[in-house]
Design an enzyme around this catalytic site. Structure first.
Site, PDB file in Angstrom:
ATOM      1  N   GLY A  49       9.425   2.217 -13.734  1.00 27.17           N
ATOM      2  CA  GLY A  49      10.477   1.521 -14.490  1.00 27.17           C
ATOM      3  C   GLY A  49      10.359   1.728 -15.990  1.00 27.17           C
ATOM      4  N   PRO A  54       3.686  -1.430  -2.061  1.00 21.50           N
ATOM      5  CA  PRO A  54       2.383  -0.973  -1.551  1.00 21.50           C
ATOM      6  C   PRO A  54       2.371  -0.902  -0.022  1.00 21.50           C
ATOM      7  CG  PRO A  54       2.275  -3.280  -2.253  1.00 21.50           C
ATOM      8  CD  PRO A  54       3.645  -2.794  -2.608  1.00 21.50           C
ATOM      9  N   ALA A 111       6.149  12.880 -12.141  1.00 18.78           N
ATOM     10  CA  ALA A 111       4.723  12.831 -11.845  1.00 18.78           C
ATOM     11  C   ALA A 111       4.031  12.200 -13.046  1.00 18.78           C
ATOM     12  CB  ALA A 111       4.180  14.234 -11.587  1.00 18.78           C
ATOM     13  N   LYS A 142      12.855  11.779  -0.606  1.00 17.30           N
ATOM     14  CA  LYS A 142      11.719  11.381  -1.440  1.00 17.30           C
ATOM     15  C   LYS A 142      10.424  11.424  -0.628  1.00 17.30           C
ATOM     16  CE  LYS A 142       9.194   9.120  -4.442  1.00 17.30           C
ATOM     17  NZ  LYS A 142       9.027   9.144  -5.853  1.00 17.30           N
ATOM     18  N   ALA A 147       9.576  15.103   0.104  1.00 15.58           N
ATOM     19  CA  ALA A 147       9.046  15.858  -1.046  1.00 15.58           C
ATOM     20  C   ALA A 147       7.569  15.518  -1.231  1.00 15.58           C
ATOM     21  CB  ALA A 147       9.840  15.520  -2.310  1.00 15.58           C
ATOM     22  N   LEU A 182       4.310  18.100  -0.815  1.00 12.39           N
ATOM     23  CA  LEU A 182       3.368  18.351  -1.921  1.00 12.39           C
ATOM     24  C   LEU A 182       1.943  18.009  -1.496  1.00 12.39           C
ATOM     25  CD1 LEU A 182       5.493  16.944  -4.886  1.00 12.39           C
ATOM     26  CD2 LEU A 182       4.879  19.336  -4.494  1.00 12.39           C
ATOM     27  N   CYS A 240       1.552   7.360  -4.688  1.00 14.18           N
ATOM     28  CA  CYS A 240       2.645   7.810  -3.812  1.00 14.18           C
ATOM     29  C   CYS A 240       2.232   8.567  -2.559  1.00 14.18           C
ATOM     30  CB  CYS A 240       3.600   8.695  -4.590  1.00 14.18           C
ATOM     31  SG  CYS A 240       4.666   7.767  -5.673  1.00 14.18           S
ATOM     32  N   PHE A 276      -6.636   9.009 -11.394  1.00 11.43           N
ATOM     33  CA  PHE A 276      -6.392   9.885 -10.228  1.00 11.43           C
ATOM     34  C   PHE A 276      -5.988  11.296 -10.632  1.00 11.43           C
ATOM     35  CE2 PHE A 276      -1.826  10.634  -9.441  1.00 11.43           C
ATOM     36  CZ  PHE A 276      -1.240   9.774 -10.351  1.00 11.43           C
TER      37      PHE A 276
HETATM   38  C1  UDX Z   1       3.699  12.538  -7.135  1.00 10.99           C
HETATM   39  C2  UDX Z   1       4.850  13.545  -7.083  1.00 10.99           C
HETATM   40  O1  UDX Z   1       4.427  14.785  -7.682  1.00 10.99           O
HETATM   41  C3  UDX Z   1       6.058  12.988  -7.803  1.00 10.99           C
HETATM   42  O2  UDX Z   1       7.155  13.877  -7.708  1.00 10.99           O
HETATM   43  C4  UDX Z   1       6.419  11.649  -7.186  1.00 10.99           C
HETATM   44  O3  UDX Z   1       7.497  11.070  -7.856  1.00 10.99           O
HETATM   45  C5  UDX Z   1       5.229  10.707  -7.208  1.00 10.99           C
HETATM   46  O4  UDX Z   1       4.100  11.309  -6.590  1.00 10.99           O
HETATM   47  P1  UDX Z   1       1.894  11.815  -8.965  1.00 10.99           P
HETATM   48  O5  UDX Z   1       1.258  11.052  -7.860  1.00 10.99           O
HETATM   49  O6  UDX Z   1       2.156  11.120 -10.249  1.00 10.99           O
HETATM   50  O7  UDX Z   1       3.310  12.391  -8.496  1.00 10.99           O
HETATM   51  O8  UDX Z   1       0.979  13.086  -9.315  1.00 10.99           O
HETATM   52  P2  UDX Z   1       0.822  14.571  -8.726  1.00 10.99           P
HETATM   53  O9  UDX Z   1       0.837  15.501  -9.866  1.00 10.99           O
HETATM   54  O10 UDX Z   1       1.767  14.853  -7.636  1.00 10.99           O
HETATM   55  O11 UDX Z   1      -0.677  14.563  -8.162  1.00 10.99           O
HETATM   56  C6  UDX Z   1      -1.054  13.784  -7.040  1.00 10.99           C
HETATM   57  C7  UDX Z   1      -2.513  14.012  -6.710  1.00 10.99           C
HETATM   58  O12 UDX Z   1      -2.734  15.318  -6.169  1.00 10.99           O
HETATM   59  C8  UDX Z   1      -3.448  13.894  -7.908  1.00 10.99           C
HETATM   60  O13 UDX Z   1      -4.618  13.192  -7.539  1.00 10.99           O
HETATM   61  C9  UDX Z   1      -3.757  15.333  -8.248  1.00 10.99           C
HETATM   62  O14 UDX Z   1      -4.974  15.478  -8.921  1.00 10.99           O
HETATM   63  C10 UDX Z   1      -3.792  15.961  -6.858  1.00 10.99           C
HETATM   64  N1  UDX Z   1      -3.538  17.414  -6.877  1.00 10.99           N
HETATM   65  C11 UDX Z   1      -2.335  17.903  -7.293  1.00 10.99           C
HETATM   66  C12 UDX Z   1      -4.525  18.294  -6.441  1.00 10.99           C
HETATM   67  O15 UDX Z   1      -5.626  17.873  -6.058  1.00 10.99           O
HETATM   68  N2  UDX Z   1      -4.265  19.642  -6.438  1.00 10.99           N
HETATM   69  C13 UDX Z   1      -3.065  20.153  -6.855  1.00 10.99           C
HETATM   70  O16 UDX Z   1      -2.905  21.373  -6.810  1.00 10.99           O
HETATM   71  C14 UDX Z   1      -2.077  19.257  -7.293  1.00 10.99           C
HETATM   72  P1  ADP Z   2       5.368   1.707  -9.921  1.00 10.09           P
HETATM   73  O1  ADP Z   2       4.321   2.780 -10.009  1.00 10.09           O
HETATM   74  O2  ADP Z   2       6.205   1.822  -8.678  1.00 10.09           O
HETATM   75  O3  ADP Z   2       6.191   1.592 -11.156  1.00 10.09           O
HETATM   76  P2  ADP Z   2       3.894  -0.683 -10.724  1.00 10.09           P
HETATM   77  O4  ADP Z   2       2.974  -1.537  -9.915  1.00 10.09           O
HETATM   78  O5  ADP Z   2       3.362   0.067 -11.901  1.00 10.09           O
HETATM   79  O6  ADP Z   2       4.598   0.315  -9.687  1.00 10.09           O
HETATM   80  O7  ADP Z   2       5.099  -1.574 -11.271  1.00 10.09           O
HETATM   81  C1  ADP Z   2       5.845  -2.492 -10.523  1.00 10.09           C
HETATM   82  C2  ADP Z   2       6.140  -3.729 -11.387  1.00 10.09           C
HETATM   83  O8  ADP Z   2       7.086  -4.563 -10.703  1.00 10.09           O
HETATM   84  C3  ADP Z   2       4.915  -4.615 -11.668  1.00 10.09           C
HETATM   85  O9  ADP Z   2       4.730  -4.741 -13.080  1.00 10.09           O
HETATM   86  C4  ADP Z   2       5.295  -5.993 -11.035  1.00 10.09           C
HETATM   87  O10 ADP Z   2       4.855  -7.096 -11.812  1.00 10.09           O
HETATM   88  C5  ADP Z   2       6.818  -5.920 -11.022  1.00 10.09           C
HETATM   89  N1  ADP Z   2       7.465  -6.802 -10.039  1.00 10.09           N
HETATM   90  C6  ADP Z   2       7.203  -6.924  -8.715  1.00 10.09           C
HETATM   91  N2  ADP Z   2       8.043  -7.827  -8.132  1.00 10.09           N
HETATM   92  C7  ADP Z   2       8.867  -8.283  -9.106  1.00 10.09           C
HETATM   93  C8  ADP Z   2       9.981  -9.224  -9.141  1.00 10.09           C
HETATM   94  N3  ADP Z   2      10.410  -9.853  -8.037  1.00 10.09           N
HETATM   95  N4  ADP Z   2      10.595  -9.450 -10.329  1.00 10.09           N
HETATM   96  C9  ADP Z   2      10.173  -8.797 -11.452  1.00 10.09           C
HETATM   97  N5  ADP Z   2       9.162  -7.907 -11.476  1.00 10.09           N
HETATM   98  C10 ADP Z   2       8.510  -7.641 -10.337  1.00 10.09           C
END
Ligand code: UDX
Ligand code: ADP
Length: 463
Positions: free
Chosen positions: A15, A94, A165, A221, A224, A228, A277, A339
């Site tokens: 967000g 989660p 990402a 989603k 994808a 990956l 994710c 991570f």
């Molecule tokens: C992922 C997707 O890429 C993104 O499009 C989606 O919206 C959310 O999930 P993110 O989790 O932020 O994004 O990171 P990403 O770059 O995908 O890496 C995920 C994990 O895989 C990391 O721990 C990274 O270190 C690992 N990774 C990635 C590897 O170990 N090897 C690689 O070649 C690529």
């Molecule tokens: P993401 O990676 O999906 O953005 P986060 O855990 O970083 O996940 O963010 C989700 C946010 O949504 C948290 O800051 C949490 O406090 C907020 N949240 C969850 N439920 C509600 C709700 N009902 N109203 C407002 N905020 C909320």
């Protein structure tokens, strides 16, 4: 209809950056990001931009430009819902930790709470956009709640999954490969889709904005992320075979990546993927497949997560075996806890699980990460509930200085690929360690020849 007022529920990793970029690119739209978490909102409003709750390269500049102009962070959820024509839901989903689907299905309670709150507050028509990763057909559940508990106003539900990402979120938002928008094929649905297309069209080429039906968008989603993650697990599976056969996984990866049908990205062997994710989305996909009795489909995808768990455990086991089958009382320095590099996010980080396995063997762990706080490291360890908080704090130390974290250690484990690790004075590090000095490089980040010339015993993944 031209949207002039947007509200986003959830000020997290998705967000926050997404709304900051929309606000920066669309100065004519007022964007209000709301969250129940007061500390988080306070941090988003901090005048010191280095204290924003999310660390992302380039995010501070975007927030600096838009905040107070047309970007606002607030805890006044109801007011923001009331004023907005379009509401993004970016709350966390989660994996369920209880009941049916425990450990597999996504917990939708935060989404449902949002839907109920929108229904209660809305006095005018709203477009509701799902931004969080959701199981297929969640839009229908949101729609049911809105239409049965609302004040008789019209709600259009769109699915607009986020593909950014972490670590490259701002770049990904500025220049997305594509933007995906799913909605109803009714006249009202098409109008709502167009409203969201018009927002992105302020900075994204029209031919990169795809519109589909809601279910395709939701499933894309999950698909994808599953693809990956599967690439990472596939190369990690080969890394173990490389170690046995004398092949080098970096060479294999380069050789196959040059095949244009395969492509070079996401082929880096590592200690295992983390992040909020990949695992969650695959488990969710597995759960959905099982719920339709598609057992072969479910088993196929589940193996990606099984392989990833194996890779993390294998890394810890190798450290123990190499350190003469015991790490009890030995100091092991962790370089990195996030991570991946360029983020302060630690959700599902491989470091947590490797640390847990080593702590089970009574190792002393000393952690350095340039962006992760001591509180977060302890939160992550305590969350596993493997040991008491007291035991964790007795065995684990978090240092602000990498050289201090490493001093007098038996071994270094590289868990995150932060660029700065490559620039350290490795001779000085070697001199400060107990001998023989080991480096277990879980990211194949460091220069093997250089470290071996200094005297380190160096082990990477897959060679
Ligand atoms: C992922 C997707 O890429 C993104 O499009 C989606 O919206 C959310 O999930 P993110 O989790 O932020 O994004 O990171 P990403 O770059 O995908 O890496 C995920 C994990 O895989 C990391 O721990 C990274 O270190 C690992 N990774 C990635 C590897 O170990 N090897 C690689 O070649 C690529
Ligand atoms: P993401 O990676 O999906 O953005 P986060 O855990 O970083 O996940 O963010 C989700 C946010 O949504 C948290 O800051 C949490 O406090 C907020 N949240 C969850 N439920 C509600 C709700 N009902 N109203 C407002 N905020 C909320």
């Amino acid at each position: 209809m031209m949207i002039k007022n947007i509200c986003c529920i959830g000020a997290g990793y998705v967000g926050g950056p997404t709304m900051a970029v929309i606000a920066q690119k669309c100065p004519h739209i007022k964007v209000t990001v709301v969250d129940l978490n007061q500390d988080r909102i306070k941090a988003w409003n901090d005048t010191d931009l280095s204290r924003l709750p999310v660390y992302e390269p380039g995010l501070d500049a975007v927030v600096k430009e838009a905040r107070g102009r047309n970007l606002f962070f607030s805890t006044e959820v109801d007011q923001a819902i009331d004023e907005a024509e379009m509401i993004f839901i970016s709350v966390n989903t989660p994996t369920k930790t209880y009941g049916v689907g425990k450990g597999m299905a996504a917990d939708l309670k935060y989404i449902e709470l949002c839907a109920r709150q929108i229904a209660k507050v809305a006095k005018s028509n709203k477009i509701v956009v799902e931004k969080s990763t959701l199981p297929v057909r969640t839009a229908q559940a949101i729609k049911d709640i809105l239409n049965h508990t609302g004040n008789g106003v019209d709600f259009q539900i769109l699915s607009n999954p986020e593909f950014l990402a972490e670590g490259t979120a701002i770049e990904d938002l500025f220049q997305p490969d594509r933007v995906l928008i799913g909605g109803d094929s009714t006249k009202e649905g098409e109008k709502a889709i167009q409203c969201l297309v018009d927002i992105y069209a302020n900075w994204v080429d029209k031919d990169k904005i795809l519109t589909t039906n809601t279910w395709s968008s939701e499933l894309s989603k999950l698909t994808a992320n599953a693809f990956l993650a599967q690439r990472v697990s596939s190369i990690n599976a080969m890394s173990e075979l490389c170690e046995k056969t004398g092949a080098n996984v970096n060479e294999v990866s380069k050789a196959i990546g040059m095949d244009s049908r395969i492509g070079s990205k996401f082929l880096k062997a590592s200690v295992g993927f983390g992040g909020s994710c990949f695992q969650k989305d695959i488990l969710n996909l597995v759960y959905i497949a099982k719920s339709y009795s598609l057992h072969e489909v479910a088993d196929y995808w589940e193996q990606v997560v099984i392989m990833n768990d194996h890779q993390k455990r294998r890394f810890a086991k190798n450290i123990i075996n190499t350190l003469y089958n015991t790490v009890s009382g030995k100091k092991i320095a962790f370089l990195g806890w996030a991570f991946k590099k360029d983020t302060n996010d630690t959700r599902e980080s491989a470091a947590i699980y490797v640390a847990n396995d080593l702590l089970n063997e009574q190792a002393m762990i000393s952690v350095y990460d340039p962006k992760v706080s001591q509180e977060q490291v302890f939160f992550d360890l305590n969350y596993l509930e493997t040991r008491t908080a007291e035991e964790n704090s007795k065995l684990t130390h978090v240092e602000m200085d990498p050289y201090k974290a490493i001093e007098d250690s038996h071994a270094i484990a590289v868990l995150t690929e932060w660029d700065e690790f490559k620039t350290y004075d490795w001779q000085k590090i070697y001199d400060s360690m107990l001998k023989p000095a080991f480096v277990f490089d879980g990211r194949n980040l460091l220069d093997k020849n250089k470290l071996e010339a200094i005297g380190f015993i160096y082990q990477s993944i897959g060679s």
